[in-house]
Design an enzyme around this catalytic site. Structure first.
Site, PDB file in Angstrom:
ATOM      1  N   ALA A  13       0.841  -1.199   0.000  1.00 47.53           N
ATOM      2  CA  ALA A  13       0.000   0.000   0.000  1.00 47.53           C
ATOM      3  C   ALA A  13       0.872   1.243   0.000  1.00 47.53           C
ATOM      4  CB  ALA A  13      -0.906  -0.019   1.226  1.00 47.53           C
ATOM      5  N   CYS A  14       0.262   2.356  -0.358  1.00 46.00           N
ATOM      6  CA  CYS A  14       0.922   3.660  -0.363  1.00 46.00           C
ATOM      7  C   CYS A  14       1.597   3.890   0.992  1.00 46.00           C
ATOM      8  CB  CYS A  14      -0.124   4.730  -0.639  1.00 46.00           C
ATOM      9  SG  CYS A  14       0.482   6.395  -0.644  1.00 46.00           S
ATOM     10  N   PRO A  15       2.814   4.372   1.105  1.00 45.71           N
ATOM     11  CA  PRO A  15       3.705   4.866   0.035  1.00 45.71           C
ATOM     12  C   PRO A  15       4.724   3.833  -0.434  1.00 45.71           C
ATOM     13  CG  PRO A  15       4.640   5.438   2.153  1.00 45.71           C
ATOM     14  CD  PRO A  15       3.431   4.579   2.441  1.00 45.71           C
ATOM     15  N   MET A  16       4.523   2.559  -0.086  1.00 45.17           N
ATOM     16  CA  MET A  16       5.588   1.578  -0.317  1.00 45.17           C
ATOM     17  C   MET A  16       5.968   1.344  -1.783  1.00 45.17           C
ATOM     18  SD  MET A  16       6.682   1.280   2.491  1.00 45.17           S
ATOM     19  CE  MET A  16       8.012   0.180   2.072  1.00 45.17           C
TER      20      MET A  16
END
Lengths: 75, 159
Positions: A13-16
């Site tokens: 998921a964001c920011p990964m």
């Protein structure tokens, strides 16, 4: 396409996806191509914007069911 | 190479959700090759607290503050729908399902990405927090330390 490196960002998921992409691109030489698979729906906008900001080029982008695929050439 | 860009964030809130937003933006900005600084003041300082109790000489009010404030990022409440502590439990469950990174891991990632974490020393005094109660990777400063970074920043946020 001649992919130099592959990054599996599925499920992240964001920011990964961006954080991992940045790390992966850092290890490449200019002109090398990184292939990324992601499932985060924001990744299309995110990776496109990120690449433009860093002068990298999105050479190709495809979608297969719910996986977004990107090929980014290091600038 | 273009000029080094900077992002600075003031984390004033001590809510789990708001701190999470701050740390997601910070980590994103680091991935954008920005030099990132998060300036923690007031309730935002609690994100930097160690989770174990630490003995230090304190007055009565400071002790009370220390007891009432969340000890570390994982213990922070939500700004909405906290439901006396049930809210954070529920949201952490949903986050796990969606593989969103929990706040303590976002803070670890920030440190790993060389994001500068600054604790405001004036508000530390007000809330009775000592340096040994905060994480090791924290720098200390005041408003000038923040402004020094913010004045040539492209992104400045107050959360």
């Amino acid at each position: 396409m001649n992919t130099t490196k592959f990054l599996d960002a599925k499920g992240l998921a964001c920011p990964m996806p961006i954080v991992r992409t940045k790390k992966a691109v850092k290890e490449l030489e200019a002109g090398d191509i990184l292939e990324i698979h992601a499932t985060d729906k924001g990744s299309v906008a995110d990776l496109t914007a990120w690449a433009a900001s860093g002068n990298h080029k999105v050479v190709d982008q495809q979608q297969e069911s719910d996986v977004f695929k990107f090929w980014i050439q290091k600038g | 190479m273009t000029e080094q860009k900077k992002t600075t964030i003031v984390l004033f809130s001590g809510d789990y959700d708001k701190a999470m937003a701050a740390y997601i933006i910070a980590n994103g900005a680091a991935a954008y090759d920005h030099e990132v600084t998060i300036f923690h003041t007031f309730w935002g300082l609690n994100a930097l607290r160690k989770d174990e109790p630490i003995q230090s000489k304190k007055g009565f009010l400071e002790k009370m503050f220390g007891k009432m404030m969340p000890r570390g990022a994982d213990k922070m409440g939500l700004s909405q729908m906290n439901f006396a502590g049930m809210g954070p439990k529920m949201i952490k469950h949903v986050m796990k399902k969606h593989q969103a990174m929990p706040l303590p891991e976002l803070i670890d990632l920030a440190i790993e990405q060389d994001i500068k974490l600054i604790a405001c020393t004036m508000t530390m005094d007000l809330l009775g927090l000592s340096q040994k109660e905060l994480l090791e990777d924290v720098d200390y400063g005041g408003v000038a330390a923040y402004l020094g970074e913010a004045q040539d920043g492209q992104v400045n946020l107050f959360i």
